[in-house]
Structure formats: structure tokens, C-alpha cells
Design an enzyme around this catalytic site. Structure first.
Site, PDB file in Angstrom:
ATOM      1  N   PRO A 187       0.833  -1.208   0.000  1.00 59.40           N
ATOM      2  CG  PRO A 187      -0.638  -1.506   1.766  1.00 59.40           C
ATOM      3  CD  PRO A 187       0.656  -2.009   1.198  1.00 59.40           C
ATOM      4  CD  GLU A 188       3.238   3.183  -4.269  1.00 60.59           C
ATOM      5  OE1 GLU A 188       3.239   4.378  -4.582  1.00 60.59           O
ATOM      6  OE2 GLU A 188       3.689   2.284  -4.985  1.00 60.59           O
ATOM      7  NE  ARG A 200      10.435  -1.868  -5.805  1.00 60.97           N
ATOM      8  CZ  ARG A 200       9.741  -1.111  -4.956  1.00 60.97           C
ATOM      9  NH1 ARG A 200      10.351  -0.447  -4.011  1.00 60.97           N
ATOM     10  NH2 ARG A 200       8.426  -1.025  -5.035  1.00 60.97           N
TER      11      ARG A 200
END
Ligand SMILES: [Zn+2]
Length: 308
Positions: A2-3, A298
Site C-alpha cells: 500500500p502506498e 525495482r
């Protein structure tokens, strides 16, 4: 993971559903979810009998401000507060009482807070149950078990218990998140801008998805070195960060395989992402194919035409 927009979506949902109901108890199914320094027993006893006045968000931390239960205050006073209207605030004629402490939550990788009826069958990853009144409960479900909860006693600085708060950078929605601030944080560091945006000491709450989206919106390639950025680009980047976060909150958070709001519903930002997770698909602006590269381990998604 979750951001910020997902956490903000959860906060807004909690503020609609959980306020001014007495916390009547709880059940901790995984002890280490309750963070140092308090034991499970101290945690439950600490929050029991309070109600939640409001939920705040700092970075990706959720903070419930606890207050005296409105039902407790009304007992014997003849004041009429009907349990059937739990969303009505406590009597406005009485001065607001000081917080009776705080309840902190961090969802980490896979944590979810779900507002459910007490009879709802338990999900196998349920870690903590907090009971509100006779019927409802707030359930903390967390597959990977990195999520944490804190109890902060009254008159104790929140940062002294939830120590991660002290290290947090400025929130992108705060007035302190200025072009000057961002330029200051980025200067003198020869690292890619994408990597800097993921650094929680630069800006709080930004993760892989919104970093990619903000870089697309501001026309900056993810591997651009911070030291090569012009002030104009930093200005565009600051605006873009705020815009993509706002758009996602508006849409109820990104669609993650495991992100649910407090009512158990998926958000829908994923359907309208500019570049995130769209490698090989046409850019929504110029129709060139979106590309993917790896930066600091990433995935980064970008349009080679729109970003330079
Ligand atoms: Zn493009």
C-alpha cells in the site's frame, strides 16, 4: 505494497465507519503484530473503553486519536445518546476532552483493515480483532505479518512510542512540500531521480507506482541523475507528485492484488495508469510503446518519447 493513496483511502473509510463507538475489547491472534514496548494485555487494556475521535495519517502511518467513550460520558447524566446513531458526534455543548491516547497502525506489505460484523468468519491471516460495541469489529488481516499496531498512552509523545514517525520526511500534501524543499533534498546526490523518490527521507509515502506515474507526468526519465535536474523540472515533478496522488485517492486507491478498502472493495486506479505495469502497451499520449527498466532492483516504467 500500500502506498500513500491506499493508506489515505483506508483513513477516509475508517473516519466514515469507526468514530464514536466504544472499543469494548479485542483479541490478538499474532502477538508480534503489537509493537514494542507494550504487551498484548497492555495494548488491549490501553484502548479498551475509549472511542476513536478521528483518524490521522502521517506518511503511511495511521493514527487513531482516542477519546473517552461517548457512552461512558453519558452514563447517569441523563444525556440522550442513542447507540443506534453511532456516527453522531458526542454532545457539542461539552468541551472536547483531551485524547485518552492513540492507536497506531502500519500496514507494511500486505496489511488490511476491514470493518466487518462480529459474525463474519475469520480469514486465516487475521492477526488482530478490535471490537466496537456489540456488533462490529475492525479486523487486521496481514498475510506477510510485517504490519504493526501500537498503543500510545495519554500524555506521551507519539514519536517516543512510534519511533518511525520521527524519521519521516515531509508529506506531499503538507505546505512544507515546496519546490525549494524538493530541490534541497535532491541536490548533491548523484543517484537516479526514481531512486530518490522511493527514499522515505526525501518524501513520505511515495512508492514504485506513483514514482513512475509522477515521472511520466513531469516528462522526466527515471534514470536521470538528481544533480542533472533543472529547477523547472523539479517544479513540474512536485506538481505531478501531488496530482497523481490526488487522482488515485479520488479513484479509491490503486488496484493491487491485495489492496482492499475498509469495506473490502478494490480501488480502481490501476485501470488508468499512464505507465505503471504497462510495458509493451502504447503510451496514452504518443502511442509509442511503454518500456521497462530496472533501477535499484525495482521495475521502472516510462515512455521513451514523452520522457527525456
Ligand atoms: Zn508517450
Amino acid at each position: 505494497m500500500p502506498e500513500l493513496p491506499e493508506v489515505e483511502t483506508v483513513r477516509q473509510g475508517l473516519n466514515q465507519l469507526t468514530l464514536n463507538l466504544e472499543i469494548t475489547g479485542g483479541d490478538v491472534l499474532l502477538e508480534r503484530t503489537i509493537a514494542y514496548p507494550f504487551s498484548v494485555g497492555e495494548f488491549i487494556n490501553g484502548i479498551k473503553g475509549s472511542a476513536i475521535a478521528t483518524w490521522h495519517r502521517r506518511g503511511k502511518y495511521l493514527l487513531a486519536e482516542l477519546c473517552q467513550s461517548p457512552f461512558l460520558g453519558s452514563r447517569g447524566s441523563g444525556e440522550d445518546i442513542t447507540p443506534s446513531s453511532p456516527s453522531s458526534p458526542p454532545s457539542s455543548s461539552s468541551p472536547p476532552s483531551p485524547p485518552t491516547g492513540y492507536l497506531g497502525v502500519h500496514l507494511r506489505m500486505t496489511g488490511q483493515l476491514l470493518w466487518v460484523h462480529r459474525d463474519e468468519p475469520l480469514h486465516k491471516h487475521t492477526r488482530v480483532r478490535l471490537f466496537f460495541g456489540d456488533q462490529q469489529e475492525l479486523r487486521f488481516v496481514d498475510q506477510r505479518t510485517f504490519g504493526q499496531m501500537w498503543w500510545v498512552p495519554p500524555n506521551v509523545a507519539v514519536e517516543s512510542i512510534i519511533t518511525g514517525l520521527a524519521k519521516l520526511a515531509v508529506d506531499p500534501f503538507s505546505v512544507e512540500f515546496t519546490v525549494k524543499y524538493l530541490a534541497m533534498k535532491l541536490q548533491n546526490r548523484r543517484r537516479p531521480i526514481k531512486t530518490a523518490l522511493l527514499d522515505q527521507s526525501v518524501v513520505a509515502g511515495l512508492g514504485n507506482i506513483y514514482a513512475d506515474e509522477a515521472l511520466f507526468k513531469s516528462g522526466i526519465l527515471p534514470e536521470t541523475l538528481c544533480t542533472d535536474l533543472q529547477l523547472k523540472q523539479i517544479e513540474r515533478l512536485r506538481t505531478a507528485i501531488i496530482q497523481v496522488l490526488e487522482a488515485s485517492i479520488e479513484a479509491g486507491g490503486t488496484t493491487f492484488s491485495n489492496f482492499l478498502n475498509v469495506k473490502g472493495i478494490n480501488g480502481n486506479y490501476g485501470g488508468v495508469a499512464w505507465v505503471y505495469n504497462r510495458a509493451g502497451e502504447p503510451c496514452r499520449v504518443c502511442s509509442n510503446l511503454i518500456q521497462r527498466t530496472k533501477l535499484a532492483g525495482r521495475s521502472s516504467h516510462f515512455c521513451p518519447q514523452c520522457q527525456s
